[in-house]
Scaffold this motif. Structure first.
Motif, PDB file in Angstrom:
ATOM      1  N   ASP A   1       0.855  -1.190   0.000  1.00  0.00           N
ATOM      2  CA  ASP A   1       0.000   0.000   0.000  1.00  0.00           C
ATOM      3  C   ASP A   1       0.892   1.242   0.000  1.00  0.00           C
ATOM      4  O   ASP A   1       2.097   1.148   0.234  1.00  0.00           O
ATOM      5  CB  ASP A   1      -0.886   0.040   1.254  1.00  0.00           C
ATOM      6  CG  ASP A   1      -2.079  -0.895   1.166  1.00  0.00           C
ATOM      7  OD1 ASP A   1      -2.891  -0.735   0.243  1.00  0.00           O
ATOM      8  OD2 ASP A   1      -2.191  -1.781   2.032  1.00  0.00           O
ATOM      9  N   THR A   2       0.279   2.391  -0.219  1.00  0.00           N
ATOM     10  CA  THR A   2       0.971   3.671  -0.115  1.00  0.00           C
ATOM     11  C   THR A   2       0.662   4.248   1.266  1.00  0.00           C
ATOM     12  O   THR A   2      -0.511   4.379   1.623  1.00  0.00           O
ATOM     13  CB  THR A   2       0.496   4.639  -1.211  1.00  0.00           C
ATOM     14  OG1 THR A   2       0.703   4.007  -2.478  1.00  0.00           O
ATOM     15  CG2 THR A   2       1.265   5.948  -1.169  1.00  0.00           C
ATOM     16  N   PRO A   3       1.688   4.591   2.044  1.00  0.00           N
ATOM     17  CA  PRO A   3       1.445   5.040   3.427  1.00  0.00           C
ATOM     18  C   PRO A   3       1.065   6.513   3.559  1.00  0.00           C
ATOM     19  O   PRO A   3       1.721   7.282   4.240  1.00  0.00           O
ATOM     20  CB  PRO A   3       2.779   4.751   4.106  1.00  0.00           C
ATOM     21  CG  PRO A   3       3.775   4.955   3.023  1.00  0.00           C
ATOM     22  CD  PRO A   3       3.113   4.454   1.768  1.00  0.00           C
ATOM     23  N   THR A   4      -0.028   6.892   2.909  1.00  0.00           N
ATOM     24  CA  THR A   4      -0.518   8.258   3.087  1.00  0.00           C
ATOM     25  C   THR A   4      -1.462   8.279   4.279  1.00  0.00           C
ATOM     26  O   THR A   4      -2.059   7.263   4.634  1.00  0.00           O
ATOM     27  CB  THR A   4      -1.264   8.762   1.841  1.00  0.00           C
ATOM     28  OG1 THR A   4      -2.434   7.952   1.655  1.00  0.00           O
ATOM     29  CG2 THR A   4      -0.379   8.735   0.608  1.00  0.00           C
ATOM     30  N   ARG A   5      -1.605   9.420   4.876  1.00  0.00           N
ATOM     31  CA  ARG A   5      -2.467   9.555   6.054  1.00  0.00           C
ATOM     32  C   ARG A   5      -3.902   9.155   5.741  1.00  0.00           C
ATOM     33  O   ARG A   5      -4.532   8.381   6.473  1.00  0.00           O
ATOM     34  CB  ARG A   5      -2.396  10.999   6.573  1.00  0.00           C
ATOM     35  CG  ARG A   5      -3.382  11.336   7.666  1.00  0.00           C
ATOM     36  CD  ARG A   5      -2.929  10.797   9.007  1.00  0.00           C
ATOM     37  NE  ARG A   5      -3.957  10.899  10.008  1.00  0.00           N
ATOM     38  CZ  ARG A   5      -4.132  11.927  10.824  1.00  0.00           C
ATOM     39  NH1 ARG A   5      -3.326  12.964  10.777  1.00  0.00           N
ATOM     40  NH2 ARG A   5      -5.100  11.917  11.711  1.00  0.00           N
ATOM     41  N   LYS A   6      -4.436   9.659   4.631  1.00  0.00           N
ATOM     42  CA  LYS A   6      -5.825   9.371   4.275  1.00  0.00           C
ATOM     43  C   LYS A   6      -6.024   7.868   4.050  1.00  0.00           C
ATOM     44  O   LYS A   6      -6.970   7.276   4.583  1.00  0.00           O
ATOM     45  CB  LYS A   6      -6.226  10.151   3.029  1.00  0.00           C
ATOM     46  CG  LYS A   6      -7.658   9.928   2.617  1.00  0.00           C
ATOM     47  CD  LYS A   6      -8.036  10.767   1.405  1.00  0.00           C
ATOM     48  CE  LYS A   6      -9.479  10.502   1.016  1.00  0.00           C
ATOM     49  NZ  LYS A   6      -9.878  11.285  -0.145  1.00  0.00           N
ATOM     50  N   ALA A   7      -5.143   7.256   3.268  1.00  0.00           N
ATOM     51  CA  ALA A   7      -5.281   5.828   2.957  1.00  0.00           C
ATOM     52  C   ALA A   7      -5.169   4.981   4.221  1.00  0.00           C
ATOM     53  O   ALA A   7      -5.954   4.048   4.435  1.00  0.00           O
ATOM     54  CB  ALA A   7      -4.231   5.404   1.934  1.00  0.00           C
TER      55      ALA A   7
END
Length: 142
Positions: free
Chosen positions: A105-111
């Motif tokens: 996954d991409t560790p963005t805050r929203k995701a």
């Protein structure tokens, strides 16, 4: 111990202390994983992490019985996760069966806020608790 490991342990401690009353589930789940995600992401940004780069993210959940843990593994497999192991802890926690599972996954805050909330709901519905996530820092070459 790395800062991210300390934060992960702290979040697990807070979640284990939080009351398990059904009426406070939404507040407990949204607040604790969201705060933990913000701290972990901030820590990675300070280390020069390129947070837009997808990577292998490992999650941990704990259950009272092996049956609950096995059911959870089947549920997260449908979400594209693979599981690494179920271990049995020998401590005083009633959540003796710890599941380690992961996916890219991409560790963005929203995701991560959306995902950890969804995983926490799934854990509670299955008689367990979501413990947190961790991943390696990925720096942008250049």
């Amino acid at each position: 111990m790395a800062r991210s490991s300390i934060i992960l342990c702290y979040i697990a401690f807070i979640v284990s202390l939080a009351p398990a009353q059904e009426t406070d589930t939404y507040d407990r789940l949204w607040l604790v994983p969201g705060v933990g995600n913000a701290l972990l992401i901030e820590s990675r940004a300070e280390q020069g992490d390129d947070l837009k780069t997808p990577r292998y993210i490992e999650h941990t959940a704990a259950f009272r019985t092996r049956h609950q843990a096995s059911k959870f593994i089947a549920d997260v497999a449908e979400m594209g996760f693979s599981y690494r192991y179920i271990s049995m802890k020998n401590d005083l926690s009633p959540y003796a069966f710890v599941v380690c599972f992961s996916r890219t996954d991409t560790p963005t805050r929203k995701a991560l806020d959306q995902l950890t909330y969804q995983l926490a709901i799934l854990c509670i519905g299955g008689g367990g608790e979501y413990r947190g996530w961790e991943c390696k820092v990925v720096r942008n070459p250049g």
